[in-house]
Scaffold this motif. Structure first.
Motif, PDB file in Angstrom:
ATOM      1  N   LEU A 114       0.787  -1.231   0.000  1.00 55.31           N
ATOM      2  CA  LEU A 114       0.000   0.000   0.000  1.00 55.31           C
ATOM      3  C   LEU A 114       0.823   1.287   0.000  1.00 55.31           C
ATOM      4  O   LEU A 114       0.284   2.358  -0.293  1.00 55.31           O
ATOM      5  CB  LEU A 114      -0.944   0.000   1.208  1.00 55.31           C
ATOM      6  N   ILE A 115       2.121   1.192   0.334  1.00 58.05           N
ATOM      7  CA  ILE A 115       2.949   2.397   0.390  1.00 58.05           C
ATOM      8  C   ILE A 115       4.109   2.320  -0.600  1.00 58.05           C
ATOM      9  O   ILE A 115       4.200   3.120  -1.534  1.00 58.05           O
ATOM     10  CB  ILE A 115       3.486   2.638   1.820  1.00 58.05           C
ATOM     11  N   LEU A 116       5.010   1.369  -0.389  1.00 60.92           N
ATOM     12  CA  LEU A 116       6.250   1.354  -1.154  1.00 60.92           C
ATOM     13  C   LEU A 116       6.037   1.037  -2.634  1.00 60.92           C
ATOM     14  O   LEU A 116       6.557   1.745  -3.503  1.00 60.92           O
ATOM     15  CB  LEU A 116       7.252   0.379  -0.535  1.00 60.92           C
ATOM     16  N   GLN A 117       5.293  -0.023  -2.946  1.00 58.04           N
ATOM     17  CA  GLN A 117       5.104  -0.377  -4.353  1.00 58.04           C
ATOM     18  C   GLN A 117       4.431   0.747  -5.138  1.00 58.04           C
ATOM     19  O   GLN A 117       4.912   1.112  -6.220  1.00 58.04           O
ATOM     20  CB  GLN A 117       4.362  -1.711  -4.478  1.00 58.04           C
ATOM     21  N   PRO A 118       3.346   1.339  -4.622  1.00 59.05           N
ATOM     22  CA  PRO A 118       2.757   2.467  -5.362  1.00 59.05           C
ATOM     23  C   PRO A 118       3.735   3.648  -5.498  1.00 59.05           C
ATOM     24  O   PRO A 118       3.805   4.281  -6.548  1.00 59.05           O
ATOM     25  CB  PRO A 118       1.539   2.861  -4.530  1.00 59.05           C
ATOM     26  N   ALA A 119       4.491   3.925  -4.443  1.00 58.19           N
ATOM     27  CA  ALA A 119       5.419   5.057  -4.472  1.00 58.19           C
ATOM     28  C   ALA A 119       6.538   4.850  -5.482  1.00 58.19           C
ATOM     29  O   ALA A 119       7.015   5.813  -6.091  1.00 58.19           O
ATOM     30  CB  ALA A 119       5.994   5.296  -3.082  1.00 58.19           C
ATOM     31  N   LEU A 120       6.955   3.610  -5.662  1.00 60.74           N
ATOM     32  CA  LEU A 120       8.050   3.315  -6.599  1.00 60.74           C
ATOM     33  C   LEU A 120       7.562   3.133  -8.033  1.00 60.74           C
ATOM     34  O   LEU A 120       8.355   2.887  -8.934  1.00 60.74           O
ATOM     35  CB  LEU A 120       8.815   2.071  -6.143  1.00 60.74           C
ATOM     36  N   GLY A 121       6.252   3.219  -8.229  1.00 57.77           N
ATOM     37  CA  GLY A 121       5.696   3.090  -9.577  1.00 57.77           C
ATOM     38  C   GLY A 121       5.204   1.708  -9.924  1.00 57.77           C
ATOM     39  O   GLY A 121       4.852   1.438 -11.071  1.00 57.77           O
ATOM     40  N   ALA A 122       5.157   0.792  -8.945  1.00 55.24           N
ATOM     41  CA  ALA A 122       4.721  -0.579  -9.200  1.00 55.24           C
ATOM     42  C   ALA A 122       3.219  -0.761  -8.982  1.00 55.24           C
ATOM     43  O   ALA A 122       2.688  -1.841  -9.241  1.00 55.24           O
ATOM     44  CB  ALA A 122       5.497  -1.556  -8.317  1.00 55.24           C
ATOM     45  N   GLY A 123       2.544   0.266  -8.499  1.00 55.75           N
ATOM     46  CA  GLY A 123       1.102   0.193  -8.279  1.00 55.75           C
ATOM     47  C   GLY A 123       0.734  -0.445  -6.952  1.00 55.75           C
ATOM     48  O   GLY A 123       1.557  -1.091  -6.299  1.00 55.75           O
ATOM     49  N   ILE A 124      -0.516  -0.247  -6.564  1.00 55.25           N
ATOM     50  CA  ILE A 124      -1.032  -0.870  -5.341  1.00 55.25           C
ATOM     51  C   ILE A 124      -1.048  -2.381  -5.543  1.00 55.25           C
ATOM     52  O   ILE A 124      -1.469  -2.876  -6.590  1.00 55.25           O
ATOM     53  CB  ILE A 124      -2.441  -0.331  -5.021  1.00 55.25           C
ATOM     54  N   PHE A 125      -0.556  -3.095  -4.551  1.00 51.41           N
ATOM     55  CA  PHE A 125      -0.462  -4.555  -4.612  1.00 51.41           C
ATOM     56  C   PHE A 125       0.297  -5.004  -5.859  1.00 51.41           C
ATOM     57  O   PHE A 125      -0.046  -6.016  -6.470  1.00 51.41           O
ATOM     58  CB  PHE A 125      -1.844  -5.212  -4.567  1.00 51.41           C
ATOM     59  N   ALA A 126       1.320  -4.250  -6.251  1.00 51.99           N
ATOM     60  CA  ALA A 126       2.180  -4.583  -7.391  1.00 51.99           C
ATOM     61  C   ALA A 126       1.398  -4.710  -8.697  1.00 51.99           C
ATOM     62  O   ALA A 126       1.812  -5.421  -9.606  1.00 51.99           O
ATOM     63  CB  ALA A 126       2.975  -5.860  -7.109  1.00 51.99           C
ATOM     64  N   SER A 127       0.277  -3.993  -8.803  1.00 51.94           N
ATOM     65  CA  SER A 127      -0.618  -4.137  -9.957  1.00 51.94           C
ATOM     66  C   SER A 127       0.000  -3.719 -11.284  1.00 51.94           C
ATOM     67  O   SER A 127      -0.455  -4.159 -12.341  1.00 51.94           O
ATOM     68  CB  SER A 127      -1.908  -3.353  -9.719  1.00 51.94           C
ATOM     69  N   LYS A 128       1.036  -2.899 -11.264  1.00 48.15           N
ATOM     70  CA  LYS A 128       1.660  -2.424 -12.500  1.00 48.15           C
ATOM     71  C   LYS A 128       2.925  -3.193 -12.868  1.00 48.15           C
ATOM     72  O   LYS A 128       3.646  -2.798 -13.775  1.00 48.15           O
ATOM     73  CB  LYS A 128       1.975  -0.929 -12.387  1.00 48.15           C
ATOM     74  N   ARG A 137       3.217 -12.688  -4.268  1.00 52.67           N
ATOM     75  CA  ARG A 137       3.651 -13.904  -3.572  1.00 52.67           C
ATOM     76  C   ARG A 137       5.050 -13.709  -2.981  1.00 52.67           C
ATOM     77  O   ARG A 137       5.316 -14.090  -1.840  1.00 52.67           O
ATOM     78  CB  ARG A 137       3.611 -15.098  -4.519  1.00 52.67           C
ATOM     79  N   ARG A 138       5.936 -13.077  -3.738  1.00 55.11           N
ATOM     80  CA  ARG A 138       7.296 -12.835  -3.234  1.00 55.11           C
ATOM     81  C   ARG A 138       7.281 -11.899  -2.027  1.00 55.11           C
ATOM     82  O   ARG A 138       8.044 -12.091  -1.079  1.00 55.11           O
ATOM     83  CB  ARG A 138       8.184 -12.288  -4.347  1.00 55.11           C
ATOM     84  N   SER A 139       6.419 -10.891  -2.060  1.00 51.61           N
ATOM     85  CA  SER A 139       6.304  -9.992  -0.911  1.00 51.61           C
ATOM     86  C   SER A 139       5.795 -10.739   0.312  1.00 51.61           C
ATOM     87  O   SER A 139       6.295 -10.546   1.421  1.00 51.61           O
ATOM     88  CB  SER A 139       5.367  -8.822  -1.229  1.00 51.61           C
ATOM     89  N   LEU A 140       4.802 -11.591   0.106  1.00 51.45           N
ATOM     90  CA  LEU A 140       4.270 -12.379   1.229  1.00 51.45           C
ATOM     91  C   LEU A 140       5.329 -13.300   1.813  1.00 51.45           C
ATOM     92  O   LEU A 140       5.475 -13.400   3.037  1.00 51.45           O
ATOM     93  CB  LEU A 140       3.051 -13.196   0.783  1.00 51.45           C
ATOM     94  N   VAL A 141       6.082 -13.957   0.953  1.00 51.19           N
ATOM     95  CA  VAL A 141       7.137 -14.857   1.422  1.00 51.19           C
ATOM     96  C   VAL A 141       8.219 -14.057   2.159  1.00 51.19           C
ATOM     97  O   VAL A 141       8.690 -14.474   3.218  1.00 51.19           O
ATOM     98  CB  VAL A 141       7.731 -15.670   0.254  1.00 51.19           C
ATOM     99  N   ALA A 142       8.584 -12.908   1.613  1.00 54.68           N
ATOM    100  CA  ALA A 142       9.607 -12.077   2.268  1.00 54.68           C
ATOM    101  C   ALA A 142       9.152 -11.656   3.657  1.00 54.68           C
ATOM    102  O   ALA A 142       9.921 -11.733   4.623  1.00 54.68           O
ATOM    103  CB  ALA A 142       9.905 -10.847   1.413  1.00 54.68           C
ATOM    104  N   HIS A 143       7.893 -11.261   3.776  1.00 57.56           N
ATOM    105  CA  HIS A 143       7.417 -10.799   5.076  1.00 57.56           C
ATOM    106  C   HIS A 143       7.131 -11.956   6.031  1.00 57.56           C
ATOM    107  O   HIS A 143       7.240 -11.782   7.246  1.00 57.56           O
ATOM    108  CB  HIS A 143       6.238  -9.838   4.897  1.00 57.56           C
ATOM    109  N   ALA A 144       6.820 -13.120   5.494  1.00 57.36           N
ATOM    110  CA  ALA A 144       6.729 -14.311   6.350  1.00 57.36           C
ATOM    111  C   ALA A 144       8.118 -14.634   6.907  1.00 57.36           C
ATOM    112  O   ALA A 144       8.250 -14.978   8.093  1.00 57.36           O
ATOM    113  CB  ALA A 144       6.171 -15.494   5.570  1.00 57.36           C
ATOM    114  N   SER A 145       9.148 -14.488   6.077  1.00 57.79           N
ATOM    115  CA  SER A 145      10.511 -14.727   6.572  1.00 57.79           C
ATOM    116  C   SER A 145      10.882 -13.696   7.643  1.00 57.79           C
ATOM    117  O   SER A 145      11.578 -14.018   8.598  1.00 57.79           O
ATOM    118  CB  SER A 145      11.533 -14.723   5.431  1.00 57.79           C
ATOM    119  N   PHE A 146      10.382 -12.471   7.498  1.00 60.81           N
ATOM    120  CA  PHE A 146      10.592 -11.458   8.539  1.00 60.81           C
ATOM    121  C   PHE A 146       9.899 -11.891   9.833  1.00 60.81           C
ATOM    122  O   PHE A 146      10.472 -11.771  10.919  1.00 60.81           O
ATOM    123  CB  PHE A 146      10.071 -10.086   8.070  1.00 60.81           C
ATOM    124  N   GLY A 147       8.685 -12.414   9.724  1.00 59.80           N
ATOM    125  CA  GLY A 147       7.967 -12.897  10.910  1.00 59.80           C
ATOM    126  C   GLY A 147       8.711 -14.024  11.601  1.00 59.80           C
ATOM    127  O   GLY A 147       8.841 -14.040  12.828  1.00 59.80           O
TER     128      GLY A 147
END
Length: 166
Positions: A114-128, A137-147
């Motif tokens: 909701l913040i970084l991807q839209p700000a970098l031009g990738a759109g909300i939820f990496a839509s672009k 999926r990669r974002s979810l896996v990355a943040h699961a690894s953070f958890g």
């Protein structure tokens, strides 16, 4: 003071686990991790009033952007760890369990979606992006690894810093 020390160590440790996971994915599967210099570039343009880019790679570089991006990456990890400890209490940090840490990791995926991807031009939820579902999926896996990293780092910190009561 105990809160600050535990949050800093747990957050930095969890972020390190996330980065190790990203490096392993790159080495084993050829998955290119996020270039934190682009995060630094985005931050570097904020004082100039520029919130969004389309895409960030086409935006002029900022001096020290890699250091700025990596520093922000670790600072954000510490803030997320502090939020976890604030919500669960120091008791969790002294005797960590997996579920709150993993849930926190998964909830933090809202930040890139909701913040970084839209700000970098990738759109909300990496839509672009060329493959939005792959990026999600990669974002979810990355943040699961953070958890998981929150849990592992908290275990290590709890071992290194036994609770005052014992």
């Amino acid at each position: 003071m105990e809160f600050v020390v535990r949050a800093a160590l747990i957050g930095a440790g969890a972020t390190l686990v996330m980065d190790i996971w990203a490096a392993l994915q790159q080495r084993l599967f050829g998955i290119v991790p996020l270039n934190y210099a682009m995060v630094g570039r985005w931050i570097g343009h904020l004082p100039k009033g520029r919130l969004t880019h389309n895409p960030i790679g086409a935006t002029a570089p900022v001096r020290g952007e890699a250091a700025l991006g990596w520093g922000a990456h670790y600072a954000i990890g510490i803030v997320f760890a502090a939020a976890l400890i604030a919500l669960t209490g120091l008791g969790w940090a002294r005797n960590p369990t997996l579920l709150p840490a993993l849930a926190t990791g998964l909830v933090t995926v809202a930040a890139p979606f909701l913040i970084l991807q839209p700000a970098l031009g990738a759109g909300i939820f990496a839509s672009k992006t060329p493959q939005p579902n792959v990026a999600r999926r990669r974002s979810l896996v990355a943040h699961a690894s953070f958890g998981i990293g929150l849990y592992l780092a908290a275990l290590l910190v709890a071992w290194l810093m036994p609770s005052p009561a014992g």
